[in-house]
Write a protein that holds these residues in place. Structure first.
Motif, PDB file in Angstrom:
ATOM      1  N   THR A   1      10.851  53.267  36.431  1.00 59.19           N
ATOM      2  CA  THR A   1      11.960  53.934  37.104  1.00 59.19           C
ATOM      3  C   THR A   1      13.210  53.063  37.072  1.00 59.19           C
ATOM      4  OG1 THR A   1      10.498  55.177  38.572  1.00 59.19           O
ATOM      5  CG2 THR A   1      12.760  54.860  39.312  1.00 59.19           C
ATOM      6  N   LEU A   2      13.044  51.777  37.344  1.00 59.27           N
ATOM      7  CA  LEU A   2      14.192  50.865  37.319  1.00 59.27           C
ATOM      8  C   LEU A   2      14.788  50.784  35.924  1.00 59.27           C
ATOM      9  CD1 LEU A   2      12.975  47.945  39.621  1.00 59.27           C
ATOM     10  CD2 LEU A   2      14.345  49.961  40.217  1.00 59.27           C
ATOM     11  N   ASP A   3      13.945  50.815  34.906  1.00 59.83           N
ATOM     12  CA  ASP A   3      14.447  50.807  33.531  1.00 59.83           C
ATOM     13  C   ASP A   3      15.295  52.047  33.261  1.00 59.83           C
ATOM     14  OD1 ASP A   3      13.296  48.385  32.924  1.00 59.83           O
ATOM     15  OD2 ASP A   3      11.508  49.250  31.985  1.00 59.83           O
ATOM     16  N   ARG A   4      14.853  53.204  33.761  1.00 56.33           N
ATOM     17  CA  ARG A   4      15.643  54.424  33.567  1.00 56.33           C
ATOM     18  C   ARG A   4      16.980  54.339  34.298  1.00 56.33           C
ATOM     19  NH1 ARG A   4      10.529  56.825  34.345  1.00 56.33           N
ATOM     20  NH2 ARG A   4      11.045  57.432  36.492  1.00 56.33           N
ATOM     21  N   LEU A   5      16.974  53.767  35.502  1.00 59.92           N
ATOM     22  CA  LEU A   5      18.229  53.599  36.230  1.00 59.92           C
ATOM     23  C   LEU A   5      19.179  52.678  35.470  1.00 59.92           C
ATOM     24  CD1 LEU A   5      16.903  53.238  39.893  1.00 59.92           C
ATOM     25  CD2 LEU A   5      18.104  55.198  38.914  1.00 59.92           C
ATOM     26  N   ARG A   6      18.631  51.621  34.903  1.00 62.67           N
ATOM     27  CA  ARG A   6      19.464  50.704  34.115  1.00 62.67           C
ATOM     28  C   ARG A   6      20.048  51.404  32.903  1.00 62.67           C
ATOM     29  NH1 ARG A   6      16.380  45.662  32.363  1.00 62.67           N
ATOM     30  NH2 ARG A   6      18.456  45.179  31.561  1.00 62.67           N
ATOM     31  N   GLU A   7      19.230  52.219  32.237  1.00 61.03           N
ATOM     32  CA  GLU A   7      19.728  52.964  31.078  1.00 61.03           C
ATOM     33  C   GLU A   7      20.842  53.915  31.475  1.00 61.03           C
ATOM     34  OE1 GLU A   7      16.229  54.837  29.621  1.00 61.03           O
ATOM     35  OE2 GLU A   7      15.354  52.968  28.818  1.00 61.03           O
ATOM     36  N   GLY A   8      20.816  54.367  32.730  1.00 63.01           N
ATOM     37  CA  GLY A   8      21.867  55.248  33.226  1.00 63.01           C
ATOM     38  C   GLY A   8      23.109  54.512  33.705  1.00 63.01           C
TER      39      GLY A   8
END
Length: 286
Positions: free
Chosen positions: A184-191
């Protein structure tokens, strides 16, 4: 470190009432787009540092800067800061208070005075980002610990911060829960969200972070995670051990295995590739 400085502390001093100084002359920066792990022994000031960055505490000396401009610790200044920087505390029960998940996540946007349609959009976006859309109507007291963690983070994400600061977010989670949260944190970073994580887990920091900040009695020492987590002197001063990946890299090099000149493997898959153990596979092949 690359990336513009989003939030910074300059020559900051702080002490709690009738207590010894926690920081004296502290300089600290959070760079845009860089995942930052904050590490140190209990009582070293990690939580204090996070609260200074998010405006929960006011420096006794020095300045808090947001995009290069000094933050005023009044209502207007702190509102502007908290639309950019959000802190999620370690225990979700210290943060959750509304009757349902959706109500709790909506609190921040409602407090900003946003139109109802904008609030609904932000809540839906945050619930989806944390993979808890199905829990929107669930009473918060019926959530599992991992679900409460995700709900607390969703409440911060609904503010659409540029910097998300997490205090020990993986503490208390089982291995599957940890992996799901990291994804989830990786997806937030990608965003586009810059994530700062306080942790005691040097192995997690080596695996996850771009940069690591080690808090020692002499101050905060920040740099690329593989290099900082190879510094035995700083790790000892911070009350931390050598990460397994760094130790494995030293062992491999001692046996003539090339590790690419870095600190060593950061994940089990990288270790397997370096040690030529094909049964573990190569993550780059996927």
């Amino acid at each position: 470190m690359s990336g513009s400085v989003l939030v910074a502390l300059r020559d900051v001093s702080f002490a709690y009432e009738e207590g010894p100084p926690v920081f004296t002359g502290l300089d600290f920066e959070v760079h845009e787009g860089r995942a930052l792990a904050l590490l140190g022994r209990n009582g070293c000031g990690k939580t204090t540092l996070m609260r200074l960055l998010s405006g929960g505490l006011r420096p006794l000396g020095g300045r808090l800067l947001l995009s290069g401009r000094a933050v005023r610790h009044d209502r207007k200044g702190l509102t502007a800061l908290r639309t950019t920087v959000q802190l999620v505390v370690q225990d979700p029960d210290d943060q959750l208070f509304a009757a349902s998940v959706g109500q709790d996540v909506s609190f921040g946007p409602l407090n900003l005075g946003l139109p109802d349609a904008e609030v609904r959009a932000r809540v839906a976006e945050a619930l989806e980002a944390l993979d808890i859309t199905a829990l929107a109507d669930r009473p918060t007291h019926l959530l599992s610990y991992g679900q409460r963690k995700r709900t607390a983070i969703a409440g911060a994400v609904a503010m659409r911060p540029r910097v998300l600061i997490l205090d020990e977010p993986t503490a208390g989670l089982d291995p599957d829960g940890q992996e799901r949260l990291l994804a989830t944190l990786d997806r937030l970073r990608e965003g586009g969200t810059t994530v700062v994580m306080a942790t005691h887990d040097v192995d997690l920091a080596l695996r996850w972070a771009d940069d690591a900040a080690l808090l020692t009695p002499s101050g905060a020492h920040t740099g690329p995670a593989p290099q900082m987590l190879s510094r035995r002197d700083l790790l000892t001063a911070a009350g931390l051990r050598l990460p397994w990946g760094v130790a494995a890299g030293l062992l491999l090099r001692a046996h003539g295995v090339r590790t690419g000149g870095g600190a060593g493997p950061r994940t089990p898959e990288e270790l397997a590739a370096l040690a030529a153990l094909p049964e573990y596979g190569d993550r780059s092949a996927g």
